[in-house]
Design a protein around this motif. Structure first.
Motif, PDB file in Angstrom:
ATOM      1  N   ARG A 105      12.742  51.888  34.408  1.00  0.00           N
ATOM      2  CA  ARG A 105      13.883  52.189  33.547  1.00  0.00           C
ATOM      3  C   ARG A 105      14.275  53.659  33.682  1.00  0.00           C
ATOM      4  N   ARG A 106      15.579  53.886  33.830  1.00  0.00           N
ATOM      5  CA  ARG A 106      16.128  55.237  33.870  1.00  0.00           C
ATOM      6  C   ARG A 106      17.401  55.246  33.027  1.00  0.00           C
ATOM      7  N   GLY A 107      17.350  55.970  31.931  1.00  0.00           N
ATOM      8  CA  GLY A 107      18.521  56.028  31.061  1.00  0.00           C
ATOM      9  C   GLY A 107      18.853  54.675  30.492  1.00  0.00           C
ATOM     10  N   ASN A 108      20.071  54.201  30.732  1.00  0.00           N
ATOM     11  CA  ASN A 108      20.528  52.924  30.190  1.00  0.00           C
ATOM     12  C   ASN A 108      20.480  51.789  31.213  1.00  0.00           C
ATOM     13  N   SER A 109      19.779  51.991  32.304  1.00  0.00           N
ATOM     14  CA  SER A 109      19.714  50.955  33.336  1.00  0.00           C
ATOM     15  C   SER A 109      18.270  50.718  33.746  1.00  0.00           C
ATOM     16  N   SER A 110      18.056  49.633  34.444  1.00  0.00           N
ATOM     17  CA  SER A 110      16.715  49.296  34.921  1.00  0.00           C
ATOM     18  C   SER A 110      16.803  48.720  36.325  1.00  0.00           C
ATOM     19  N   LEU A 111      15.726  48.880  37.062  1.00  0.00           N
ATOM     20  CA  LEU A 111      15.641  48.387  38.432  1.00  0.00           C
ATOM     21  C   LEU A 111      14.355  47.590  38.563  1.00  0.00           C
ATOM     22  N   LYS A 112      14.441  46.428  39.198  1.00  0.00           N
ATOM     23  CA  LYS A 112      13.284  45.550  39.317  1.00  0.00           C
ATOM     24  C   LYS A 112      12.767  45.530  40.751  1.00  0.00           C
ATOM     25  N   TYR A 113      11.449  45.731  40.885  1.00  0.00           N
ATOM     26  CA  TYR A 113      10.773  45.650  42.168  1.00  0.00           C
ATOM     27  C   TYR A 113       9.878  44.415  42.189  1.00  0.00           C
ATOM     28  N   ALA A 114       9.602  43.946  43.405  1.00  0.00           N
ATOM     29  CA  ALA A 114       8.733  42.770  43.549  1.00  0.00           C
ATOM     30  C   ALA A 114       7.283  43.141  43.258  1.00  0.00           C
ATOM     31  N   GLY A 115       6.648  42.358  42.402  1.00  0.00           N
ATOM     32  CA  GLY A 115       5.251  42.568  42.079  1.00  0.00           C
ATOM     33  C   GLY A 115       4.333  41.715  42.929  1.00  0.00           C
ATOM     34  N   VAL A 116       3.082  41.652  42.540  1.00  0.00           N
ATOM     35  CA  VAL A 116       2.075  40.897  43.286  1.00  0.00           C
ATOM     36  C   VAL A 116       2.346  39.394  43.141  1.00  0.00           C
ATOM     37  N   PRO A 117       2.333  38.632  44.232  1.00  0.00           N
ATOM     38  CA  PRO A 117       2.557  37.187  44.134  1.00  0.00           C
ATOM     39  C   PRO A 117       1.341  36.467  43.565  1.00  0.00           C
ATOM     40  N   THR A 118       1.593  35.376  42.865  1.00  0.00           N
ATOM     41  CA  THR A 118       0.536  34.532  42.317  1.00  0.00           C
ATOM     42  C   THR A 118       0.769  33.095  42.745  1.00  0.00           C
ATOM     43  N   PHE A 119      -0.220  32.511  43.391  1.00  0.00           N
ATOM     44  CA  PHE A 119      -0.176  31.095  43.758  1.00  0.00           C
ATOM     45  C   PHE A 119      -0.956  30.325  42.699  1.00  0.00           C
ATOM     46  N   ASP A 120      -0.248  29.567  41.882  1.00  0.00           N
ATOM     47  CA  ASP A 120      -0.896  28.806  40.824  1.00  0.00           C
ATOM     48  C   ASP A 120      -1.669  27.624  41.402  1.00  0.00           C
ATOM     49  N   SER A 121      -2.654  27.170  40.670  1.00  0.00           N
ATOM     50  CA  SER A 121      -3.431  26.007  41.106  1.00  0.00           C
ATOM     51  C   SER A 121      -2.555  24.754  41.092  1.00  0.00           C
ATOM     52  N   GLY A 122      -3.000  23.738  41.797  1.00  0.00           N
ATOM     53  CA  GLY A 122      -2.294  22.461  41.823  1.00  0.00           C
ATOM     54  C   GLY A 122      -3.281  21.319  41.712  1.00  0.00           C
ATOM     55  N   SER A 123      -2.754  20.109  41.621  1.00  0.00           N
ATOM     56  CA  SER A 123      -3.606  18.929  41.468  1.00  0.00           C
ATOM     57  C   SER A 123      -3.276  17.890  42.525  1.00  0.00           C
ATOM     58  N   ILE A 124      -4.299  17.226  43.012  1.00  0.00           N
ATOM     59  CA  ILE A 124      -4.125  16.039  43.844  1.00  0.00           C
ATOM     60  C   ILE A 124      -4.761  14.864  43.121  1.00  0.00           C
ATOM     61  N   VAL A 125      -4.121  13.728  43.180  1.00  0.00           N
ATOM     62  CA  VAL A 125      -4.624  12.495  42.571  1.00  0.00           C
ATOM     63  C   VAL A 125      -5.061  11.559  43.693  1.00  0.00           C
ATOM     64  N   LEU A 126      -6.267  11.022  43.563  1.00  0.00           N
ATOM     65  CA  LEU A 126      -6.830  10.180  44.614  1.00  0.00           C
ATOM     66  C   LEU A 126      -7.186   8.808  44.063  1.00  0.00           C
ATOM     67  N   ASN A 127      -6.918   7.785  44.848  1.00  0.00           N
ATOM     68  CA  ASN A 127      -7.355   6.434  44.511  1.00  0.00           C
ATOM     69  C   ASN A 127      -8.858   6.322  44.743  1.00  0.00           C
ATOM     70  N   ASP A 128      -9.557   5.731  43.785  1.00  0.00           N
ATOM     71  CA  ASP A 128     -11.013   5.596  43.864  1.00  0.00           C
ATOM     72  C   ASP A 128     -11.345   4.281  44.566  1.00  0.00           C
TER      73      ASP A 128
END
Length: 207
Positions: free
Chosen positions: A92-115
């Motif tokens: 933030r500078r004065g009345n404006s803001s600038l956005k930079y890319a932060g660290v990426p996050t890969f969320d967990s996922g699920s697989i469903v398997l037939n038993d």
């Protein structure tokens, strides 16, 4: 004709209908595009054959699961699609803001398997999970043992490969199952929560 934004447009419904803007343009041009189906895929876990059966000491020959990769491949019923998110870093500078890319996050996922009976799907999943934490010895495993690369491969209806995701450093952080029910009459499935470090579109020719 009417003029909109400097462009002449048809002025009646009949004239508009002569220009194909709807889905019929696809039907009239069948070679233009093919829709991707949700059921044309495979989830493949690599370097997993020969894992030790969960709870086994490992000295017996039958403690090893030598066909684990194929068992998981044919057992997967549904799988997540990997994506990442980034939290912005705001300056933030004065009345404006600038956005930079932060660290990426890969969320967990699920697989469903037939038993499947006879495929020993549950034993394979538990053996994979057992590599990260052994309940019998109460030891946490080494990443070189429990982290595996996985592939999510998407196909056309005639089984031509469309694209392939490569998921690096996958491991099972949790398993859950459907409860047994005398009043039910459905297939039994197992859900595995998959953690992974990162994923990318893989352009190589082989898995």
């Amino acid at each position: 004709m009417i003029r909109i934004n400097g462009i002449d447009r048809p002025s009646t419904i009949d004239q508009v209908s002569q220009i194909s803007h709807g889905s019929y343009v696809l039907a009239d041009n069948p070679n233009l595009y093919e829709i991707q189906r949700t059921n044309n895929f495979e989830f493949i876990v690599t370097d997993i054959d020969g894992i030790i059966r969960a709870g086994a000491g490992g000295s017996e020959r039958n403690a090893y699961l030598e066909n684990a990769q194929e068992i998981l491949r044919v057992s997967v019923s549904s799988a997540f699609i990997p994506h990442f998110t980034q939290e912005p870093i705001t300056i933030r500078r004065g009345n404006s803001s600038l956005k930079y890319a932060g660290v990426p996050t890969f969320d967990s996922g699920s697989i469903v398997l037939n038993d499947y009976i006879g495929a020993d799907t549950k034993a394979v999943l538990m053996a994979w999970q057992n590599l990260s934490y052994n309940v019998r010895t109460q030891k946490v495993g080494l990443i070189g043992d429990y982290k595996k690369d996985c592939y999510l491969v998407e196909y056309t209806p005639d089984y031509q490969e469309v694209r392939r995701w490569r998921l690096h450093g996958c491991w099972v952080s949790g398993l859950s199952e459907d409860p047994y029910n005398h009043d039910g009459n459905d297939k039994h499935t197992i859900t595995a929560t998959i953690q992974y470090d990162r994923a990318e579109i893989d352009m190589s020719d082989t898995i």
